[in-house]
Scaffold this motif. Structure first.
Motif, mmCIF file in Angstrom:
data_model
loop_
_atom_site.group_PDB
_atom_site.id
_atom_site.type_symbol
_atom_site.label_atom_id
_atom_site.label_comp_id
_atom_site.label_asym_id
_atom_site.label_seq_id
_atom_site.Cartn_x
_atom_site.Cartn_y
_atom_site.Cartn_z
ATOM 1 N N ALA A 159 0.837 -1.195 0.000
ATOM 2 C CA ALA A 159 0.000 0.000 0.000
ATOM 3 C C ALA A 159 0.872 1.245 0.000
ATOM 4 C CB ALA A 159 -0.926 0.001 1.210
ATOM 5 N N VAL A 164 -3.338 3.286 -2.459
ATOM 6 C CA VAL A 164 -4.077 2.945 -1.252
ATOM 7 C C VAL A 164 -5.586 3.124 -1.414
ATOM 8 C CG1 VAL A 164 -3.963 5.237 -0.173
ATOM 9 C CG2 VAL A 164 -4.057 3.173 1.276
ATOM 10 N N ASN A 172 -1.241 -4.099 3.075
ATOM 11 C CA ASN A 172 -1.494 -2.889 3.855
ATOM 12 C C ASN A 172 -1.515 -3.305 5.320
ATOM 13 O OD1 ASN A 172 -2.270 -0.505 4.991
ATOM 14 N ND2 ASN A 172 -4.152 -0.271 3.819
#
Length: 300
Positions: A159, A164, A172
Motif C-alpha cells: 500500500a 491505497v 497494507n
C-alpha cells in the motif's frame, strides 16, 4: 475464501460481517458533524479516524495529533502482546503499563524485556525468541506453531500513496510498514510472510511510536488524506460543497486484508488442514477491525 483440500475434508472459511454504510451516514452532514461521527462509529482507532477526517475535510487538527496517534497505535500493540495473544496460548494476561505518556520505561520493559529495546540484529532476534523474555516468549510460541511458509502469503503490492485508494488486494499492514528492518527481512527469509513476520512487526512499530519515528499523516490533495494506523495505512477521500459532504470514501487496512486473493485469503489457503485449529490464531494476528468468523465447511 477457504483452505485447499480434498473431497470430504474439513476446511475453514472466513465470513466478515456486513460493513457499515459509512458514506450514507456521512454524506449530507457538515464537515464538523462528520468529524464528530466517525470516531464514534469506529472507536478502535479514534485518533486515526479523527485526524484523517480533519485533514480530508480541511479542518484544523487537535493540538497534538501525531502524539495521540502514536499513543493509540502503541496501546493497540500492547493489547495484542499482553492480552490477546497470551489468551490464545492459555496464559494469564500480562500487566499493561497504565500511563503510556509518562512511563516509557515501563512500556519498554513490557515489550522488549531487560534490554529496553527490540532486537537489533538477526542473531539478537533468534536469542530473543529462545530466551522467552517479555514478548519474545509469545513470538517464540508463534514460531513453534507454524513451519516456514505455513499461513503465509506471496509478496503483494505494498500500500502506498499512489494505490491505497484502490480496492484490490494489497499488503497494507504493520509488517509492510516495518518490512525494511533487517530483522524483518531475516524473518521473511527464514519463515516467509507468515504469522511470525506479521507479529514481529509490532515490536518495531512500537519502537517507532516510542521514538517518534512513526511515519507522518499526509494530505495528498484537498480532500484526500493518508494516515498511519494500528493495522496499516488508513485513507479518506471526501468532497465538500456548500458546507456539506457530497462524496466520501473510507479505505482501511481491513479492506485490503479481506480483498479477494488478499492476505487473509492466502493465509488460510496456506494453512495445512492438520493445523486448522490454528486458524483463530492466524486471524488474531491479522487483526481485522471488523468481526470475522471462521466457519468449518466441507468440500462436496
Amino acid at each position: 475464501m477457504r483452505t485447499r483440500g480434498t473431497s470430504g475434508t474439513a476446511l475453514m472459511k472466513a465470513k466478515p460481517s456486513a460493513p457499515l454504510p459509512v458514506a450514507g451516514l456521512v454524506i449530507g452532514k457538515t464537515a464538523e458533524d462528520a468529524v464528530e461521527l466517525l470516531p464514534r462509529l469506529f472507536n478502535l482507532c479514534r485518533a486515526t479516524q479523527d485526524l484523517a477526517a480533519r485533514l480530508a475535510f480541511g479542518l484544523e487538527p487537535g493540538p497534538n495529533p501525531m502524539e495521540d496517534l502514536r499513543r493509540e497505535i502503541l496501546r493497540d500493540h500492547l493489547i495484542k502482546f499482553c492480552i490477546s495473544l497470551p489468551a490464545f496460548f492459555g496464559q494469564k494476561p500480562r500487566p499493561m503499563p497504565q500511563d503510556l505518556k509518562s512511563g516509557p520505561q515501563q512500556v519498554r520493559h513490557c515489550l522488549f524485556g531487560v534490554h529496553g529495546r527490540p532486537p537489533a540484529t538477526p542473531p539478537e532476534f533468534d536469542a530473543f525468541l529462545n530466551a522467552g523474555d517479555a514478548t519474545g516468549g509469545i513470538l517464540g510460541q508463534i514460531s513453534a506453531c507454524f513451519a516456514p511458509g505455513e499461513a503465509g502469503t506471496a509478496i503483494l503490492p505494498t500500500a502506498s500513496r499512489q494505490n491505497v485508494f484502490g480496492a484490490e488486494a494489497l499488503e497494507n499492514s504493520v509488517a509492510a510498514r516495518q518490512s525494511h528492518h533487517s530483522v524483518m527481512q531475516h524473518v521473511e527469509r527464514k519463515y516467509g510472510r507468515g504469522p511470525l513476520w506479521r507479529a514481529t512487526a509490532r515490536l518495531y512499530d512500537a519502537q517507532d511510536c516510542l521514538t517518534g519515528r512513526l511515519q507522518d499523516a499526509v494530505l495528498l490533495l484537498p480532500g484526500r488524506a493518508v494516515v498511519p494506523a494500528a493495522r496499516g495505512t488508513y485513507a479518506i477521500s471526501a468532497d465538500i460543497e456548500d458546507g456539506k459532504v457530497t462524496n466520501f470514501r473510507r479505505i482501511t487496512p481491513t479492506d485490503h486484508l479481506l480483498a479477494p486473493g488478499g492476505v487473509l485469503d492466502q493465509s488460510l489457503a496456506s494453512l495445512p488442514r492438520k493445523n486448522a485449529e490454528l486458524a483463530p490464531l492466524v486471524l488474531d494476528i491479522l487483526d481485522p477491525c471488523i468481526p470475522v468468523s471462521l466457519v468449518e465447511v466441507r468440500d462436496a
